[in-house]
Design an enzyme around this catalytic site. Structure first.
Site, PDB file in Angstrom:
ATOM      1  CE  LYS B  78      -4.357   1.631   2.427  1.00  0.00           C
ATOM      2  NZ  LYS B  78      -4.740   1.790   3.689  1.00  0.00           N
ATOM      3  CB  SER B 153      -8.126   3.806   2.426  1.00  0.00           C
ATOM      4  OG  SER B 153      -6.967   3.145   3.683  1.00  0.00           O
ATOM      5  CB  SER B 177      -8.330   0.553   5.709  1.00  0.00           C
ATOM      6  OG  SER B 177      -8.976   2.483   5.953  1.00  0.00           O
TER       7      SER B 177
END
Lengths: 99, 485, 476
Positions: B78, B153, B177
């Site tokens: 990420k 997210s 997330s």
């Protein structure tokens, strides 16, 4: 807190956060934040007298390190990211002393 | 044999026996990305040449035979985690041009384990969002339906794993997330106990809630990857010095006699009918496997959204203050520093980030601190106590991960409050600092979209939730289904 | 109308550590800009602070020395404000649970009265970077960012510029003696903000508080207050209203000027630092730190006077520097004459050190050697005058005094026959003086004694020489 939610001073808060907002953004956020704060008012239902606040998710104390020098990072790595630099210094617009 | 569809444990066996080289595996993933990612947009930066070089080095040194747990396994990261020499934009314009000068703790762990770092995945800017639509670099699509969002997210990481564009991925979870996008994309995602994985090198959103965790194709992979990520780090004062067990040893054990808690507050109107049915079905499955079902209550659940948004935004308002154009990233010129800050931050942050900075700043400002922030911290204590009491009666708690399956792109963008409510089932786990995992437990019918089952555990109860997740997974076939891409 | 000033001081003191407060970067002064920095002290995304144990311990030590209550549980908070010298745009500080509360600093007033200036609190926070200013831009050097900084907040109990001066001098002396800080003002290790207001004598309410920012010398604080107090009084007498503001002190013209007014008051939005865990100060930790407690300068001065029979002046000179006092006490251990050792240390030794620009730690004469020199003089082996030459030789060569006396044949002559020979020679060479003495001029004997010393090159025992001379003059 209920009487305060209606008058969130968005320009003051944006100033505190040094956040440039367009007029449209300011207007939109004001309306949205009013809704959000209204939802947050739900907390008023709770009696939290004598409840300790939780600041950390784990109950650790005394996390300390020995006073030992470790290598710093190379100047080139530091300055590679600088938007503006000269003579090893980060350059910013002239600071007018405010304390 | 298609290499990109393999799991870590499958690949590992082949790499160890030299049936396949690490370079071939990495190349297969790069090919898959090249073929698919134009429509999926899971990645925002690809480490193509370096990934191949890393793989070749693995082949050369025979790291796979040395038993390194992830030798030659391509992993996606990420865009919120620092990798030395790589960009780390947090999907924000404000970090444009920033090159990380250091490795995050988890990156060192991954390198040590022999993982190949494939590239950086898309996300909501600074992890603020539930749909990955708040990215400055475009919207990631759900592999099961390109009209829909992958959740957020960590939507890029979830989509990459679900679409076989990575063998596994790393995400972060502040209020759901990892678990929510894992549910919406049909993969496995685990949020570890706060303090289990070092946050050093993870760009902070809300420091007291953030944790890094794995996205994988099945529970066994999740156990393997968690074992690599977990560990004590002296550079993170909130990291707990507790030995890391071999999580794979928790797998394969029966759930017979385990007490599975069902909190009534998580089974209410507002949850999609098919989601509720799938979760009910999963609970019955666990019961049929010998688990004991315990009805219980987490009475402060309804306050979690308010508590979460006050605490997370307050912490974020301070954490994001450092993006000021002085030392790194974007700078928009101004006549004095204040002007420079306002312009830089005004241009660099997207709307959701600005909204949350405003909310957080407001919640901390003079005259409001006690009414908002302090009150939220006290309510957080009540939520934590709910779980302490609940875990006296059960070993794990089972709920839906998200009230709905993946929604359509743009559907909730104009209504931040509705968007916040999509995290209603995941937030409390972060507030309480406990662990949680999401695993596939079914599909909606029209269209076919994955549904996630959340299993929550006690602090440092990762072995227990993995054990239950694995038992369920082995008794079902949801995790074997793949999107039609 | 009579006015009085009310002064409170906030003193920032750099705590002496090898590494910074939250990272391993060195704290060395004078390194090239931005070379002692890392992701943590530059506020890079993803970096996290870890507390330096030594900074905590030294702040507690300072608290113990100043008689503060040490918190058994303390925490750190984020103080939010934007400034280019702040890497994270929040400072990690302590808001409502500082390490130390209460305590005080004893100062001696001009009329010899002693008063205690109370302390409100001492907390531990991180320092900011250093700015330098150019024509249209400013430059930032983050080497100083993240150094551990103790903020010592006094009660508003200081009444004059001289008291402020005495308070800071005493505070500095105490912190230096405990090794808490070097308080080197040239290196910015002690900086001070003053809060000062004036009011008519007898009035209960405080006047409007004026803050004078960031003074970096103790004498500068005295000068600034000596300017600011009359300025406020004159304004009040003219009927002007003084309102709360922050002023800056310009040392060269010697004036204060407005920096900002109250409308810019900060809203710091303090909240608990989630990246740092609270510190619990246990009994064991406190006991351990207590063992490091040095004797306070004032207590040491008293002890020196009692234990060694030193006059107040000597004791005062010796205790100003903990290392000097330690040197003295080591030397005394080898000697039976503490007063004489004190004389040598406070005059000859300090003089030579100053001349050679050396610190006491670099002194070439070891304490036992100085004691040996005093013993040689007291035992009559050498004269006091020769002693000074031997001392000079010791200082340059580092040799022991007995070795120097032996090498240079400087031993005092105490052999009667040898002294008699010098006396006889002096009498023979100076008949006029002998006549003068016999005629009743007692002073003439001093001249003759001088001649004996000269002939012997100063080596004869002067007392014996005098006695023999007298005997011979009277007898002949």
């Amino acid at each position: 807190m209920s009487e305060k939610t209606s008058d969130i001073d968005i320009s003051y808060v944006a100033y505190l956060a040094r956040l440039g907002l367009t007029e449209a953004e300011a207007a939109q956020f004001s309306a949205q934040l009013k809704d959000i704060l209204k939802a947050v008012e739900k907390l008023n239902e709770l009696d939290v007298t004598n409840v300790e606040p939780t600041a950390h998710a784990v109950p650790l104390t005394n996390v300390l390190r020995k006073d030992e020098v470790q290598p710093s990072i190379a100047s080139a790595d530091v300055m590679r990211n600088a938007p503006q630099q000269a003579r090893g210094l980060f350059i910013v617009p002239k600071i007018v002393e405010q304390g | 044999m298609t290499l990109h569809t393999q799991t870590i444990h499958e690949l590992r066996a082949q790499l160890r026996r030299s049936k396949v080289s690490a370079r071939e595996v990495t190349q297969a993933l790069l090919d898959r990305i090249a073929a698919l990612d134009r429509k999926l947009k899971a990645y925002i930066w690809l480490n193509r040449d370096d990934a191949l070089a890393q793989a070749e080095a693995i082949d050369r040194t025979g790291a796979a035979k040395d038993g390194k747990p992830l030798a030659g396994v391509p992993i996606a990261i990420k865009d919120l985690i620092n990798v030395e020499g790589q960009p780390c934009t947090c999907a924000s314009k404000i970090l444009q041009g920033y090159v990380a000068p250091y490795d995050a703790f988890v990156i060192r762990q991954l390198r040590e384990a022999g993982a190949v770092l494939l590239g950086r995945t898309n996300m909501d800017e600074f992890a603020m969002g539930s749909s990955t639509e708040n990215s400055s670099w475009g919207v990631t699509r759900n592999p099961w339906d390109l009209e829909r969002i992958p959740g957020g997210s960590s939507g890029g990481s979830a989509a990459a794993v679900a679409a076989d564009e990575a063998i596994a991925a790393i995400g972060t979870d502040t209020g759901g997330s990892i678990r929510q996008p894992a549910a919406l994309c049909g993969c496995v995602g685990l949020k570890p106990t706060y303090g289990r994985v070092s946050r050093y090198g993870l760009v902070a959103f809300a420091s007291s809630l953030d944790q890094i965790g794995p996205f994988t194709k099945d529970v066994e992979d999740c156990a393997i990857l968690l074992g690599v990520l977990a560990g004590h780090d002296v550079k993170d004062s909130t990291s707990v010095a507790q030995a890391v067990p071999d999580y794979t040893r928790a797998l394969g054990k029966s759930v017979k006699g385990l007490r599975v808690g069902i909190p009534k507050e998580y089974f209410i109107a507002g949850t999609d009918r098919e989601v509720a049915a799938a979760v009910r079905g999963a609970i019955q499955k666990l019961q049929s496997l010998g688990a004991e079902i315990v009805e219980l209550s987490l009475p402060h659940t309804e306050y979690a959204v308010a508590v979460y948004y006050l605490i997370a935004t307050a912490e974020a308002s301070a954490n994001l203050a450092r993006f000021d154009g002085v030392r790194y990233g974007l700078r928009v010129a101004g006549d004095d520093p204040i002007e420079m800050y306002r312009r830089t931050r005004g241009a660099g942050f997207g709307p959701e980030v600005k909204r949350r900075i405003i909310l957080g700043t407001y919640a901390l400002s003079a005259g409001y601190y006690d009414a908002y922030y302090l009150k939220a911290q006290k309510a957080r204590t009540l939520i934590r106590r709910d779980f302490e009491k609940a875990f006296e009666k059960c070993d794990v708690i089972v709920t839906p991960t998200s009230p709905t399956a993946a929604f359509k792109a743009g559907e909730k963008m104009d209504d931040p409050l509705q968007m916040y409510l999509s995290d209603v089932f995941t937030l409390s786990v972060n507030l309480a600092g406990i662990c949680g995992i999401s695993i596939p437990c079914g599909f909606t019918t029209r269209p076919k979209l994955p549904i996630g089952l959340q299993i929550m555990g006690k602090p440092f109860g990762e072995e227990m939730i993995l054990r239950v997740a694995h038992a369920y997974e082995q008794a079902t076939e949801w995790h074997l289904q793949r999107p039609n891409l | 109308m009579q006015y009085e000033a009310i002064i409170g001081l906030e003193t920032h003191v750099q705590v002496k550590t090898a590494s910074k407060m939250f990272c391993g970067c060195a704290t060395d002064f004078g390194a090239p800009p931005n070379t002692q920095v890392c992701p943590v002290c530059l506020g890079y995304p993803g970096s996290l602070p870890v507390m330096n144990e030594e900074a905590v311990r030294k702040t507690i030590l300072a608290g113990l020395m100043l008689g503060c209550d040490i918190a058994r549980l303390c925490k750190w908070d984020r103080k939010n404000y934007f400034y280019p010298d702040m890497p994270k745009n929040y400072q990690i500080s302590q808001y409502d649970m500082p390490l130390c509360r209460g305590g005080g600093v004893d100062i001696k007033l001009k009329d010899s009265r002693e008063v205690r200036i109370g302390l409100t609190r001492i907390h531990l926070e991180e320092d900011v970077a250093k700015n330098s200013h150019f024509e249209t831009t400013s430059g930032v050097d983050f080497n100083r960012a993240g150094l551990p900084l103790m903020e010592v907040v006094s009660e508003p109990e200081i009444k004059s510029p001289d008291e402020a001066f005495a308070y800071l001098t005493a505070l500095k002396e105490i912190l230096v003696s405990g090794g808490v800080s070097d308080c080197d003002m040239e290196k910015g290790q002690l900086r001070c903000d003053c809060n000062v207001s004036v009011r008519p004598v007898g009035q209960k309410e405080f006047g409007a508080k004026i803050e004078i920012k960031n003074m970096n010398t103790i004498s500068g604080v005295r000068r600034a207050l000596a300017y600011e107090i009359p300025r406020q009084i004159v304004a009040l007498e003219k009927g002007e209203k003084i309102s709360q503001e922050t002023r800056r002190w310009d040392d060269a013209p010697g004036v204060t000027s407005v920096m900002r007014t109250k409308e810019y008051a900060h809203d710091y939005r303090y909240f608990p630092e989630p990246d740092l865990m609270p510190v619990v100060v246990s009994d064991a930790m406190l006991a351990q730190i207590r063992e490091l407690l040095p004797e306070l300068p004032e207590a040491k001065r008293q002890r020196f006077m009692q234990q060694y029979g030193l006059p107040e002046y000597d004791a005062g000179v010796l205790v100003t520097d903990a290392a000097l006092a330690a040197y003295y006490e080591q030397a005394v251990r080898w000697s039976k004459n503490p007063k004489s050792i004190s004389n040598w240390v406070t005059t000859e030794l300090l003089g030579k050190l100053a001349e050679a620009k050396l610190t006491i730690a670099e002194c070439p004469i070891a304490p036992p050697q100085l004691a040996e020199l005093v013993t040689l003089i007291d035992g009559g082996q050498i004269s006091g005058k020769i002693g000074k030459d031997v001392f000079a030789e010791m200082f340059t060569t580092g040799k022991s005094p007995s070795a120097i006396v032996k090498d240079k044949s400087l031993a005092q002559v105490s052999d009667t026959a040898a002294i008699e020979a010098f006396v006889d020679e002096a009498i023979a060479k100076n008949p006029k003086s002998v006549m003068d003495f016999k005629a009743g001029n007692q002073a003439a004997i001093n001249f003759l004694k001088g001649q004996v010393m000269k002939l012997s090159k100063g080596k004869v025992n002067p007392q014996m020489a005098g006695e023999i001379l007298l005997r011979k003059l009277r007898g002949s």
